[in-house]
Design a protein around this motif. Structure first.
Motif, PDB file in Angstrom:
ATOM      1  N   VAL A  11      47.587  38.836  41.974  1.00 28.89           N
ATOM      2  CA  VAL A  11      48.555  38.426  41.276  1.00 28.89           C
ATOM      3  C   VAL A  11      49.975  39.440  41.614  1.00 28.89           C
ATOM      4  O   VAL A  11      51.118  38.665  41.632  1.00 28.89           O
ATOM      5  N   LYS A  12      49.753  40.535  41.681  1.00 24.56           N
ATOM      6  CA  LYS A  12      50.743  41.738  42.078  1.00 24.56           C
ATOM      7  C   LYS A  12      51.602  41.262  43.415  1.00 24.56           C
ATOM      8  O   LYS A  12      52.678  40.717  43.519  1.00 24.56           O
TER       9      LYS A  12
ATOM     10  N   VAL B 265      43.088  43.283  26.451  1.00 33.04           N
ATOM     11  CA  VAL B 265      43.321  42.303  27.435  1.00 33.04           C
ATOM     12  C   VAL B 265      41.785  41.866  27.971  1.00 33.04           C
ATOM     13  O   VAL B 265      40.935  42.915  28.375  1.00 33.04           O
ATOM     14  N   CYS B 266      41.479  40.713  28.069  1.00 37.95           N
ATOM     15  CA  CYS B 266      40.308  40.094  28.440  1.00 37.95           C
ATOM     16  C   CYS B 266      40.382  39.534  29.868  1.00 37.95           C
ATOM     17  O   CYS B 266      41.173  38.702  29.849  1.00 37.95           O
ATOM     18  N   PHE B 267      39.626  39.997  30.644  1.00 37.69           N
ATOM     19  CA  PHE B 267      39.782  39.297  32.062  1.00 37.69           C
ATOM     20  C   PHE B 267      38.453  38.475  32.202  1.00 37.69           C
ATOM     21  O   PHE B 267      37.482  38.834  32.011  1.00 37.69           O
TER      22      PHE B 267
ATOM     23  N   PRO C  10      41.533  33.960  36.826  1.00 35.90           N
ATOM     24  CA  PRO C  10      42.134  32.861  37.680  1.00 35.90           C
ATOM     25  C   PRO C  10      41.898  31.536  37.144  1.00 35.90           C
ATOM     26  O   PRO C  10      41.152  31.303  35.938  1.00 35.90           O
ATOM     27  N   SER C  11      42.493  30.500  37.574  1.00 34.54           N
ATOM     28  CA  SER C  11      42.402  29.281  37.012  1.00 34.54           C
ATOM     29  C   SER C  11      41.108  28.567  37.013  1.00 34.54           C
ATOM     30  O   SER C  11      40.178  28.852  38.275  1.00 34.54           O
ATOM     31  N   GLY C  12      40.421  27.877  36.282  1.00 35.00           N
ATOM     32  CA  GLY C  12      38.983  27.475  36.135  1.00 35.00           C
ATOM     33  C   GLY C  12      37.988  28.483  35.547  1.00 35.00           C
ATOM     34  O   GLY C  12      37.023  28.246  35.678  1.00 35.00           O
TER      35      GLY C  12
ATOM     36  N   THR D 299      37.896  42.142  38.896  1.00 39.88           N
ATOM     37  CA  THR D 299      39.336  42.440  38.217  1.00 39.88           C
ATOM     38  C   THR D 299      40.563  42.999  39.274  1.00 39.88           C
ATOM     39  O   THR D 299      41.572  42.616  39.392  1.00 39.88           O
ATOM     40  N   GLN D 300      39.960  43.950  40.185  1.00 39.87           N
ATOM     41  CA  GLN D 300      40.732  44.337  40.896  1.00 39.87           C
ATOM     42  C   GLN D 300      41.452  43.559  42.049  1.00 39.87           C
ATOM     43  O   GLN D 300      42.551  43.624  42.383  1.00 39.87           O
ATOM     44  N   GLN D 301      40.571  42.502  42.560  1.00 44.60           N
ATOM     45  CA  GLN D 301      41.065  41.619  43.432  1.00 44.60           C
ATOM     46  C   GLN D 301      42.074  40.635  42.642  1.00 44.60           C
ATOM     47  O   GLN D 301      43.114  40.398  43.428  1.00 44.60           O
TER      48      GLN D 301
END
Lengths: 221, 273
Positions: free
Chosen positions: B269-270, B236-238, B54-56, B262-264
């Motif tokens: 996004v989906k 991929v790094c979340f 997410p941003s931030g 990550t799921q949220q």
């Protein structure tokens, strides 16, 4: 005496004066640009001392009268052993004064260049000097041109003050002619027209042309 | 600042398996706000890592720190085994001075969200600027290299155009060529498609995909395009809240996220499409 006869009689003196005015304008402009660039960059320095020098310079020359500065340079500095010829004193005073105004334009122009340009230049590892000289200043220059056009017209008109230290410019010649003929309307009317023509049909078109050229260099035209 | 102690960090990385990039306990704060919290991250040579979140969450900050556009508060970043943000002085690590930083960051190339091409130079001149002015290459050699790279990104026919005459996608492709012209060891892509119109995103992702397939560059990419990230990343790094919440291969992370956040994020996004 008709106005035509008046011009026939005194035209060459107006012309001589106009040439001196043009010289004063040209030299003062060169000086003003150099000073503006230097003081504008100094004002953006990280070093407080360098910034301080620029601030004092700008405040002094903007905050006091150009005429007083002119008298200082011509009449007071010789008392401290620094003597200028009147022609030199004239354009130096005008150039130093307008340079202080120009410094603010340079500072503003540099700050108007988007932050992304600094970052892109930084990411390419350009040295600070090359970053400023090759990337930032060319773009700042374009942004500064319209206000510089104003400033140069102001500078041109201010050169009339050098007549007061007897530099034989247009204004000086006009005063001389008026003193011997008392044809004030013709004399000062002619001077007025010449100043206007120089500003409106020489300085302004030149600046417009420069703006067009620079816009084309940016691929914007 | 003077008595900072970096003695727990090695002067350089040694061993067989030196990562191309290592973040070693790196923190970044703005006042009371912690943007990155004790980050440890290794990127292997030739690896393509995508950072999402997410941003931030600090993801762009990771790239900006690697480009040394941001200073760090704690920790050390290494590039190719050598400290990037620090330098050796009398056998100890101290914060790098500007000259050292300039030398080190020449190994890193970066592409920005808003391209940041130099508007007063043509596409070709943009690409030649670094090689000529920084690497000291002869103009002819720099020109040949730049033309080759413009060819690579499909912009050879626009080499003499100024950026104002190019579309966003075209500008971004030139920006990629400009960064590559420095022959960096590491390439950073900071949301390079976020400012683009949807119909030109493809031309930029194609170029990046091409780089991944054919060139052995180490790359870090921040993106909001999950499909693209899934396709081309090795890992991929979340990021969440200044930390790596979860990292994995793209297949695993996208189809089988372990952490709730990550799921949220992925489902949000989906839904947004």
């Amino acid at each position: 005496m008709s106005y035509i006869d008046f011009l026939k009689e005194y035209g060459h003196r107006f012309l001589d004066g106009t040439l001196v005015t043009a010289e004063q304008f040209f030299l003062a402009t060169l000086l003003a640009i150099c000073i503006a660039l230097l003081a504008g960059l100094m004002k953006l320095s990280r070093n407080r001392l360098i910034r301080g020098v620029a601030v004092v310079y700008i405040e002094f020359f903007r905050g006091t009268s150009l005429l007083v500065q002119l008298y200082w340079i011509f009449f007071v500095l010789p008392l401290f052993g620094l003597t200028f010829e009147k022609f030199t004193a004239g354009f130096v005073a005008v150039g130093m004064n307008l340079g202080a105004y120009g410094a603010e334009l340079v500072r503003g122009g540099i700050q108007s260049v988007p932050k992304g340009q600094w970052e892109a230049a930084y990411a390419l590892s350009l040295s600070p000097f090359k970053r400023m000289w090759r990337i930032i200043l060319p773009q700042a220059f374009v942004n500064m041109l319209p206000p510089w056009g104003n400033l140069l017209i102001e500078l041109l008109k201010n050169t009339a003050l050098v007549a007061l230290i007897s530099v034989s410019d247009l204004m000086f010649e006009a005063k001389q002619i008026n003193g011997s003929t008392f044809l004030s309307a013709q004399t000062f009317g002619t001077a007025l027209i010449i100043y206007y023509v120089l500003a409106r049909f020489v300085v302004t078109p030149f600046m417009r042309w420069l703006e067009r050229v620079m816009r084309r260099k940016l691929g914007r035209a | 600042m003077m008595d900072e102690d970096f003695s727990q960090y090695p002067l350089e990385l040694t061993g067989d398996d030196i990562p191309m990039v290592r973040f070693s306990r790196v923190s970044k704060r703005y006042g009371a706000l912690t943007v990155l919290d004790n980050l440890d991250l290794d990127v292997a040579a030739g690896e393509m890592i995508t950072i999402i979140g997410p941003s931030g969450s600090g993801k762009t900050t990771v790239l900006r720190m690697l480009m040394t556009l941001e200073t760090i508060n704690e920790g050390v970043i290494y590039v190719d085994g050598k400290p990037l943000t620090h330098m050796e002085k009398c056998g100890k690590l101290v914060r790098a001075d500007r000259r050292y930083l300039r030398q080190m960051r020449a190994q890193i190339g970066m592409c920005f969200q808003h391209f940041n091409l130099f508007p007063h130079m043509t596409a070709l001149e943009n690409c030649m600027e670094g090689p000529v002015q920084v690497l000291g290459m002869k103009k002819a050699a720099a020109r040949a290299r730049s033309e080759e790279l413009l060819e690579l990104v499909g912009m050879a026919d626009k080499r003499d155009q100024h950026p104002a005459r190019l579309s966003g996608g075209q500008q971004q492709r030139v920006a990629i060529a400009r960064a590559l012209a420095m022959r960096p060891k590491v390439m950073l892509f900071d949301e390079v498609t976020s400012a683009l119109d949807p119909e030109v995103i493809g031309e930029v992702t194609t170029v990046i995909r091409n780089l991944v397939d054919k060139h052995n560059l180490t790359m870090l990419m921040v993106t909001h395009q999950m499909g693209f990230a899934k396709d081309i990343s090795d890992r991929v790094c979340f990021f969440f809240d200044g930390k790596i919440e979860e990292q994995n291969s793209p297949e695993e992370l996208f189809s089988n996220p372990q952490k709730e956040r990550t799921q949220q994020f992925l489902s949000a996004v989906k839904e947004a499409g």
